[in-house]
Scaffold this active site. Structure first.
Site, PDB file in Angstrom:
ATOM      1  N   LEU A 102       0.849  -1.189   0.000  1.00  0.00           N
ATOM      2  CA  LEU A 102       0.000   0.000   0.000  1.00  0.00           C
ATOM      3  C   LEU A 102       0.884   1.239   0.000  1.00  0.00           C
ATOM      4  O   LEU A 102       1.939   1.258   0.645  1.00  0.00           O
ATOM      5  CB  LEU A 102      -0.898   0.018   1.241  1.00  0.00           C
ATOM      6  CG  LEU A 102      -2.031  -1.013   1.284  1.00  0.00           C
ATOM      7  CD1 LEU A 102      -2.630  -1.093   2.679  1.00  0.00           C
ATOM      8  CD2 LEU A 102      -3.107  -0.685   0.256  1.00  0.00           C
ATOM      9  N   ASP A 103       0.454   2.282  -0.721  1.00  0.00           N
ATOM     10  CA  ASP A 103       1.276   3.485  -0.756  1.00  0.00           C
ATOM     11  C   ASP A 103       1.194   4.229   0.578  1.00  0.00           C
ATOM     12  O   ASP A 103       0.407   3.891   1.463  1.00  0.00           O
ATOM     13  CB  ASP A 103       0.922   4.375  -1.953  1.00  0.00           C
ATOM     14  CG  ASP A 103      -0.495   4.924  -1.910  1.00  0.00           C
ATOM     15  OD1 ASP A 103      -0.993   5.219  -0.806  1.00  0.00           O
ATOM     16  OD2 ASP A 103      -1.111   5.077  -2.981  1.00  0.00           O
ATOM     17  N   TYR A 104       2.009   5.244   0.715  1.00  0.00           N
ATOM     18  CA  TYR A 104       2.199   5.951   1.982  1.00  0.00           C
ATOM     19  C   TYR A 104       0.886   6.484   2.554  1.00  0.00           C
ATOM     20  O   TYR A 104       0.649   6.415   3.764  1.00  0.00           O
ATOM     21  CB  TYR A 104       3.185   7.098   1.757  1.00  0.00           C
ATOM     22  CG  TYR A 104       3.547   7.893   2.991  1.00  0.00           C
ATOM     23  CD1 TYR A 104       4.395   7.359   3.960  1.00  0.00           C
ATOM     24  CD2 TYR A 104       3.061   9.184   3.173  1.00  0.00           C
ATOM     25  CE1 TYR A 104       4.743   8.093   5.086  1.00  0.00           C
ATOM     26  CE2 TYR A 104       3.406   9.927   4.291  1.00  0.00           C
ATOM     27  CZ  TYR A 104       4.246   9.379   5.248  1.00  0.00           C
ATOM     28  OH  TYR A 104       4.586  10.107   6.362  1.00  0.00           O
ATOM     29  N   SER A 106      -2.178   5.402   1.887  1.00  0.00           N
ATOM     30  CA  SER A 106      -3.246   4.406   1.977  1.00  0.00           C
ATOM     31  C   SER A 106      -3.095   3.597   3.257  1.00  0.00           C
ATOM     32  O   SER A 106      -2.034   3.577   3.879  1.00  0.00           O
ATOM     33  CB  SER A 106      -3.217   3.481   0.757  1.00  0.00           C
ATOM     34  OG  SER A 106      -3.419   4.218  -0.435  1.00  0.00           O
ATOM     35  N   ARG A 186      -6.384   5.060  -7.299  1.00  0.00           N
ATOM     36  CA  ARG A 186      -6.255   6.514  -7.424  1.00  0.00           C
ATOM     37  C   ARG A 186      -6.308   6.941  -8.894  1.00  0.00           C
ATOM     38  O   ARG A 186      -6.913   7.965  -9.236  1.00  0.00           O
ATOM     39  CB  ARG A 186      -4.955   6.983  -6.766  1.00  0.00           C
ATOM     40  CG  ARG A 186      -4.932   6.743  -5.262  1.00  0.00           C
ATOM     41  CD  ARG A 186      -3.643   7.238  -4.618  1.00  0.00           C
ATOM     42  NE  ARG A 186      -3.564   6.831  -3.226  1.00  0.00           N
ATOM     43  CZ  ARG A 186      -4.138   7.465  -2.212  1.00  0.00           C
ATOM     44  NH1 ARG A 186      -4.835   8.567  -2.449  1.00  0.00           N
ATOM     45  NH2 ARG A 186      -4.021   7.026  -0.974  1.00  0.00           N
TER      46      ARG A 186
END
Length: 233
Positions: A102-104, A106, A186
């Site tokens: 997961l990105d920062y 999320s 996104r």
């Protein structure tokens, strides 16, 4: 009892069997001091296995679910001032592999394990392991927009597989994916001119975040592990 060498490496080195085959073929594996490049070799607990000169020891397979909080990098090592997985003592010690980066910004569920085969199956779209997300955006979509997403959206940069898409209420949606392209959700909403304000993964296969607090790591039960493997074929 004997097992195939690639299965042994997968179970004890955190790689997939396919990756293990490549390591064997490249000549990096030795059994009892002898280099092995042939696939399909069987090994037992009494054999001494080395990978690139380092001994490979038997390790128990471990499976965990983790609620990644917002504002943490899904990575080990130096985060250059940002929190990383190193904040979790057990992960810092074990350096378990993970599926469901997961990105920062999320948050939500990530699976951690040293079972390389399971990692591969969770990551590859052909195994159809579902990943469910709740998404909040700064606007709304109509039914025609949702149908585009369900049918497989194509943008100028990317083609996405069909996925589940449901409007919960204005600005709040549920998406169910079987692939995991970079910043996929996104980018899907950006295609419709919307910005994601919150992204929460709530489920991978049969495993969900119910009862988990942000930052909590919890071992999976034997039943959960069995069902998770069924979800990946």
């Amino acid at each position: 009892m004997t097992v195939r060498l690639n299965k042994f490496l997968s179970a004890n080195c955190g790689v997939s069997r396919r990756e293990a085959d490549r390591l064997i073929e490249s000549g990096l594996v030795r059994i009892n001091g002898e280099k092995v490049t042939e696939l399909g070799v069987q090994v037992s607990e009494t054999d001494n296995i080395e990978l690139d000169g380092d001994p490979v020891t038997l390790s128990e397979l471990e499976y965990y679910r983790f609620f990644k909080p917002r504002g943490m990098l899904t990575a080990y090592g130096d985060g250059r001032g940002k929190e990383t997985l190193e904040e979790i003592p057990y992960l810092r010690e074990k350096k378990l592999a993970y599926s469901g980066r997961l990105d920062y910004d999320s948050e939500g569920l990530i699976i951690f394990t040293n079972d390389g085969d399971l990692i591969l199956r969770l990551q590859k779209s052909e195994f159809k392991a579902e990943k469910e997300y709740l998404v909040w955006v700064n606007g709304d979509l109509c039914e025609d927009d949702l149908e585009q997403i369900r049918s497989g959206l194509s943008t100028d940069e990317m083609r996405y597989l069909p996925c589940g898409a449901e409007r919960i209420k204005a600005g709040h949606f549920r998406l169910i994916l079987t692939e995991g392209k970079k910043r996929q959700i996104r980018e899907i909403f950006r295609f419709f001119g919307l910005r994601v304000s919150r992204l929460l993964r709530v489920r991978i296969g049969n495993i969900n975040i119910d009862g988990l607090r942000a930052g909590e790591l919890k071992r999976l039960s034997a039943k959960e592990i069995t069902e998770l493997k069924k979800c990946t074929g």
